[in-house]
Write an enzyme that holds these catalytic residues in place. Sequence first.
Site, PDB file in Angstrom:
ATOM      1  CG  ASP A 107     -22.964  52.102  29.151  1.00 21.40           C
ATOM      2  OD1 ASP A 107     -22.035  52.296  29.946  1.00 21.40           O
ATOM      3  OD2 ASP A 107     -24.098  51.743  29.535  1.00 21.40           O
TER       4      ASP A 107
ATOM      5  CE  LYS B  91     -22.950  55.689  30.188  1.00 20.62           C
ATOM      6  NZ  LYS B  91     -21.717  55.118  30.774  1.00 20.62           N
TER       7      LYS B  91
HETATM    8  O1  2IT Z   1     -19.379  53.672  31.966  1.00 19.91           O
HETATM    9  C1  2IT Z   1     -18.352  53.897  31.304  1.00 19.91           C
HETATM   10  O2  2IT Z   1     -17.351  54.389  31.821  1.00 19.91           O
HETATM   11  C2  2IT Z   1     -18.367  53.594  29.882  1.00 19.91           C
HETATM   12  N1  2IT Z   1     -19.389  53.107  29.394  1.00 19.91           N
HETATM   13  C3  2IT Z   1     -17.180  53.882  29.011  1.00 19.91           C
HETATM   14  C4  2IT Z   1     -17.197  55.299  28.562  1.00 19.91           C
HETATM   15  C5  2IT Z   1     -16.121  55.687  27.593  1.00 19.91           C
HETATM   16  O3  2IT Z   1     -16.171  56.833  27.147  1.00 19.91           O
HETATM   17  O4  2IT Z   1     -15.245  54.871  27.261  1.00 19.91           O
END
Ligand code: 2IT
Length: 447
Positions: A164, A124
């Site tokens: 996100d 993240k």
């Molecule tokens: O919280 C999540 O799963 C996302 N923000 C999507 C992450 C992604 O790599 O598509």
Amino acid sequence: MKTNEILARLQAKYPGENEYLQAVQEVLESIEEVYNQHPEFEKAKIVERMVEPDRIFTFRVAWVDDKGEVQTNLGYRVQFNSAIGPYKGGIRFHKAVTPSMLKFLGFEQTFKNALTTLPMGGGKGGSDFDPTGKSNGEIMRFCQAYMLELWRCIGPDQDVPAGDVGVGAREIGYMNGMYCKLARQYNTGVLTGKGLTWGGSILRPEATGFGAMYFASLALAKVGEKLAGKRISLSGFGNVAWGAATKAKQLGAKVVAISGPDGVCEIPEGITDEMIDYMLVMRASNRNKVEDMNTKFPDKTKFTAGKKSWIVPVDIAFTSAFQNELNLADAQELKKNGCRALFEISNMGCQPDAIHWMQNNGMLFAPGKAVNAGGVATSGLEMTQNASHISWTAEEVDEKLHTIMTAIHEQCVKYGTLEDGSVDYVKGANIAGFMKVAQAMLEQGII
Ligand code: 2IT
């Protein structure tokens, strides 16, 4: 494993990292019993290693605003766990972003990605940059400055970020443009959530909300209920709420509330297609006000300042905005007004005492890492399309998404079914995700 001892150590080591400690506590409590049946996990110190991210990049992001003033923000990327695949997870731009927030999100992402059946590790990233009130030019310059640091840390087989909170297709576009310029190669597989003309997957924008509604339908079917005809509430009005509203309406449910940081917008007769389209306009404006929906549709909506979606009587509620957005009093209010089920679409949308109360008071509850996994799963499908230089049709992607959500639901049922036959979805999702990552770590040695 002694959960209390591990938590006490982490608390002493990371004081004030409340979201991270909360996320770790929830997982460890769910898996303790299963873990203790596997001495090989204990011997390899799987849990002690799993709760620490592989690494965290922290960097300064300097950029120039429209007035010509220099602004300085902090940027991060948490590469949490790569036991089952390259790091994968979104980038969050929000004024409250801290290392604790991104550590909790990266930790959750690791188990969520394991549930998707696809080979993706957990990561993240983000920044304390606040998009509210920013111009398009400012957004672009910030994204470029952020990528100037991030680009060396990512790659299709290394770490694949996506959107996100505060990061959608526009921001991914600006970041991808800068990445390609810096890397001097047209690399479609380094970010997901791309636009359709430059490597994106059809249905990726809708996928988190669509997947959540598929999951909710499966969980409701298990207790003899269905979505059609239900009054439901969502929170927020961003990408997730937009996709959820679209699919809920298609499946015959009535969305009667959305919200924003400024308050709640009630829609007594249910959300219309025009309103769903207008959510995109509201998001693109960067005003971050749900009152704009009421200004646009004054006869069909009612705005109440300072209140959350949870004051509106519904059959089923979905958190779709931010972590810890639903507290114990909200859960009690929902139940009092007839609500029978709560599905988290936001990551860790509910506070722990609210979850325990709902589970002990006959409400169906399912956690974000299972319910919202359709988003990252479709990112995984985007990676597959990029790697093989093809693109699937909407029907193909939707069918794969549905198959994945069904598999996630089945894993929850497998690991979360209680003696009375009901399903503890928190336990089911945590154990299923954990077992896969733990096994992968075990087989790859002490690293
Ligand atoms: O919280 C999540 O799963 C996302 N923000 C999507 C992450 C992604 O790599 O598509």
